[in-house]
Design an enzyme around this catalytic site. Structure first.
Site, short mmCIF file in Angstrom:
data_model
loop_
_atom_site.label_atom_id
_atom_site.label_comp_id
_atom_site.label_asym_id
_atom_site.label_seq_id
_atom_site.Cartn_x
_atom_site.Cartn_y
_atom_site.Cartn_z
N GLU A 78 39.65 106.18 42.33
CA GLU A 78 39.79 104.81 41.84
C GLU A 78 38.71 103.90 42.43
O GLU A 78 38.13 103.08 41.72
CB GLU A 78 41.17 104.23 42.16
CG GLU A 78 42.31 104.80 41.33
CD GLU A 78 42.29 104.36 39.87
OE1 GLU A 78 41.45 103.54 39.49
OE2 GLU A 78 43.14 104.87 39.10
N ASP B 271 40.94 95.17 37.79
CA ASP B 271 41.57 96.07 38.76
C ASP B 271 41.02 95.76 40.14
O ASP B 271 39.81 95.58 40.30
CB ASP B 271 41.29 97.53 38.41
CG ASP B 271 41.88 97.93 37.06
OD1 ASP B 271 42.85 97.30 36.63
OD2 ASP B 271 41.36 98.88 36.46
#
Length: 130
Positions: free
Chosen positions: A36, A53
């Site tokens: 991520e 994000d």
């Protein structure tokens, strides 16, 4: 942001109770963070829907945090998104616990689905003193 070492992150996550949280072993969490954010707490990525994000686990502003610029944000973790960029990962871990409890488990993380799910995630904690 702070860039964690692999074992450093594993130790912090274990201390915060992520090992086997909702049945997901520690290696799953370290693997997810690797793909991520590359272990970087300061990571941000804008999505096509206008949401962003944030942090080491790339937590999304449409549902989980408030950044003041995502229309219809739910802020289900009741935090400013900036809290997810701290070198202290407590806010990210606490919010991740809420996300993984939401019904879809770690499938909520695309990078986990693509790179970690169904693999031997123990490699991510191998050699770490935990």
């Amino acid at each position: 942001g702070k860039v964690y070492g692999r074992c450093e992150l594993a130790a912090a996550m274990k201390r915060m109770g992520l090992d086997n949280y909702r049945g997901y072993s520690l290696g799953n969490w370290v693997c997810a963070a690797k793909f991520e954010s590359n272990f970087n707490t300061g990571a941000t990525n804008r999505n096509t829907d206008g949401s962003t994000d944030y942090g080491i686990l790339q937590i999304n502003s449409r549902w989980w945090c408030n950044d003041g610029r995502t229309p219809g944000s739910k802020n289900l973790c009741h935090i400013p998104c900036s809290a997810l960029l701290s070198s202290d990962i407590t806010a990210s871990v606490n919010c991740a616990k809420k996300i993984v409890s939401d019904g879809d488990g770690m499938n909520a993380w695309v990078a986990w689905r693509k790179h970690c799910k169904g693999t031997d995630v123990n490699v991510w904690i191998r050699g770490c003193r935990l």
